[in-house]
Motif scaffolding. Structure first.
Motif, PDB file in Angstrom:
ATOM      1  N   GLY A  43      -0.231   4.429  -1.047  1.00 34.16           N
ATOM      2  CA  GLY A  43      -0.945   5.696  -1.007  1.00 34.16           C
ATOM      3  C   GLY A  43      -2.298   5.536  -0.349  1.00 34.16           C
ATOM      4  O   GLY A  43      -2.705   4.438   0.035  1.00 34.16           O
ATOM      5  N   LYS A  73       0.853  -1.185   0.000  1.00 33.69           N
ATOM      6  CA  LYS A  73       0.000   0.000   0.000  1.00 33.69           C
ATOM      7  C   LYS A  73       0.889   1.234   0.000  1.00 33.69           C
ATOM      8  O   LYS A  73       1.558   1.536   0.978  1.00 33.69           O
ATOM      9  CB  LYS A  73      -0.915   0.008   1.224  1.00 33.69           C
ATOM     10  N   PRO A 106      -6.603   6.768  -0.524  1.00 35.73           N
ATOM     11  CA  PRO A 106      -7.633   7.197  -1.489  1.00 35.73           C
ATOM     12  C   PRO A 106      -8.076   8.631  -1.241  1.00 35.73           C
ATOM     13  O   PRO A 106      -9.219   8.900  -0.874  1.00 35.73           O
ATOM     14  CB  PRO A 106      -8.762   6.194  -1.242  1.00 35.73           C
ATOM     15  N   THR A 111      -4.408   2.267  -4.915  1.00 34.94           N
ATOM     16  CA  THR A 111      -3.507   2.719  -3.849  1.00 34.94           C
ATOM     17  C   THR A 111      -2.370   1.735  -3.617  1.00 34.94           C
ATOM     18  O   THR A 111      -1.622   1.871  -2.659  1.00 34.94           O
ATOM     19  CB  THR A 111      -4.280   2.891  -2.526  1.00 34.94           C
TER      20      THR A 111
END
Length: 574
Positions: free
Chosen positions: A152, A150, A154, A167
């Motif tokens: 990033g 992961k 949303p 993401t």
């Protein structure tokens, strides 16, 4: 009927085409090499390498010295998202990307130790193709895992579009020989497990007399306050309870329903007995594991068994899984003191990879150096590293970042977690120019930039000899065995000179001689093999080719769709 076995493989346009790479020599730029002014610890490392140049040529340059020596390879190649390729044929674009990656993966395979690990960072755009390609090069049986990372949240412009917000990226992990792969045990820190909500008041007494209360009451009694005061205090300061459960990990427990069918027969007997006698506590001694305790048909689990030392702190931990969702960096843009929008990876990610796959002193390689994260993390963890980068940020980003790491002035990333104080160093190299160039008549000749020592070193690499010139014997410039040597000269050799060489070499040794021209018949010198340079190497490589990178401007344009030619006028037809 005979059943034929067919190999599963990925095919694409141009797959059969492979570049004939020139094994260049590496030239050190001493002004850019960098070392600490003094040793910080006895474990400081000074032999890491930063290489400026095309990464395919650089990998070929490393092949002779580093085959079978790299313990971990991490690469973050171009994701091939199509953002810069929307005007080019998609099928051709995929084919070029696959060839670009395949040629590098095959070289990287040879550099790995037999128990080594390669980690390829990719998004879902080429994930499927890349998995089949990696299966083909490394074999499917050597695939370790596909890790979801992961990277990033949303938020921002990504959250505006309908549908699923992307993401995550992926880490494809292979070993050269899975049977030899021995990863290190790595744990991931997690929040306090709130199921541990009971407190053992008297752990030092015999287990038959143990007394249990709620966690809040245990906190209150340890602080000499009432439960009401404890609840008020913990509401204002939740962190106090986090500290408390670590400090009193031997007292904090929970009751858990055991998997009856999965435990031993002895454990099942105690489960049944404790269910029949819920007022008593039962103990199952074990030699190689911690003892088991049961009450009321349930097992007593201690919080101490969940604690792991992660980055020097005792925290609740769990074994590493294939979902890495805990490495988001709130300060990624400042890590390393360099800006690298959308391309920089968090140091915590590389730390986890190296913690899992390497030990201090191992060699780590990143052939897409980027902003230098791999080298920075490897250096802080006491690993030797090699980074390769073709673009200008080799000098504008990686150089200053690594100098800051060595000086101990980089306080970002994992610095505090690993207690990094600086030290060590690295050498900066660039690729030598091509050995051969064309003269004004179009003939291939030895490049004028090569001095005699460079020429000897380059030819040694071409012929598979180790370049190691003797201080006392002029013709011993390199060797392939203890008795087989090589001599490279820019002079034309006469019969007398060759005879003198043959006499000096003697019957017990052999010598490969490379020169522009010679007189005499080679078969007259049984211990000499005489070849002409450059004639003998002309067909070996693609000479004068300096850039094997994927350049958008060099890609063929996609054909204009049928029916649109007339709309574009005569210019489109030319």
């Amino acid at each position: 009927m005979t059943i034929r076995k067919h190999k599963l493989e990925l095919t694409w346009i141009g797959k059969e085409n492979r570049p004939k790479l020139e094994p260049r020599i590496l030239l050190e730029d001493r002004e850019k090499s960098y070392h600490a002014s003094h040793r910080v610890t006895e474990h400081d490392l000074f032999d890491s390498r930063l290489i400026f140049g095309d990464n395919l040529l650089a990998l070929k340059a490393l092949e002779q010295e580093f085959t079978g020596k790299i313990k971990c390879i991490y690469i973050d190649p171009p994701f091939n998202t199509g953002q810069a390729m929307e005007h080019y044929d998609d099928g051709l674009e995929h084919s070029i990307w696959l060839s670009l990656i395949r040629d590098r993966i095959e070289l990287l395979y040879r550099l790995l130790t037999d128990d080594g690990t390669i980690v390829v960072h990719i998004d879902d755009n080429e994930l499927g193709y890349l998995l089949v390609l990696m299966d083909e090069v490394f074999q499917r049986s050597n695939r370790i895992s596909v890790i979801t990372f992961k990277q990033g949240a949303p938020t921002g412009h990504k959250a505006i579009n309908p549908g699923c917000v992307s993401t995550t990226n992926f880490l494809i992990v292979y070993s050269k020989q899975k049977a030899l792969w021995r990863p290190n045990r790595v744990f991931v820190g997690r929040e306090r497990d709130k199921r541990y909500n009971q407190f053992l008041l008297n752990p030092d007494e015999a287990f038959e007399r143990w007394k249990f209360v709620t966690l809040t009451r245990g906190f209150a009694q340890s602080r000499g306050i009432t439960e009401k005061e404890a609840r008020s205090s913990l509401k204002a300061r939740p962190d106090l309870l986090e500290e408390f459960v670590v400090e009193f990990a031997n007292n904090v427990i929970r009751f858990a329903q055991p998997d009856y069918d999965a435990v031993s027969s002895a454990a099942r007997e105690l489960i049944d007995e404790s269910s029949a006698n819920p007022e008593n506590i039962f103990k199952l001694p074990r030699e190689e594991h911690s003892d088991m305790y049961f009450v009321g048909g349930e097992r007593i689990l201690f919080y101490r068994d969940k604690l792991k030392s992660i980055d020097g702190k005792l925290v609740a931990g769990e074994p590493l899984t294939t979902l890495w969702d805990d490495l988001l960096s709130n300060n990624l843009h400042n890590e390393g003191g360099v800006a690298f929008p959308k391309g920089k990876k968090p140091e915590s990610l590389l730390k986890r990879i190296l913690d899992l796959t390497t030990r201090p002193g191992d060699w780590v390689l990143d052939s897409f150096g980027g902003s230098g994260t791999t080298g920075a993390v490897a250096h802080k963890l006491g690993r030797r590293w090699i980074m390769i980068e073709l673009r200008e940020h080799c000098d504008t980003h990686i150089l200053p970042r690594m100098r800051s790491v060595i000086d101990g002035t980089d306080t970002s990333g994992i610095t505090k977690a690993v207690g990094w104080k600086g030290g060590g160093g690295f050498r900066y190299y660039h690729l030598a120019p091509s050995l051969l160039e064309k003269d004004k008549w179009g003939n291939w000749v030895v490049n004028k930039a090569y001095n005699p020592a460079m020429l000897a070193q380059a030819v040694c690499k071409l012929e598979g000899f180790t370049y190691e010139p003797s201080d006392s014997v002029y013709w011993q410039q390199g060797h392939s065995t203890e008795r087989d040597f090589i001599y490279v000269t820019t002079q034309n050799l006469s019969h007398d000179q060759l005879q003198a060489l043959s006499d000096e070499v003697g019957e017990e040794r052999s010598l490969l001689v490379l020169c522009p021209a010679f007189r005499g018949k080679p078969d007259k010198y049984p211990n000499l093999t005489v070849k002409k340079i450059p004639k003998t190497v002309l067909s070996r490589c693609e000479w004068g080719h300096d850039d094997y990178s994927l350049k958008i401007e060099n890609l063929p344009k996609a054909p204009i769709p049928s029916g649109q030619m007339e709309l574009l006028g005569e210019e489109a037809k030319s």
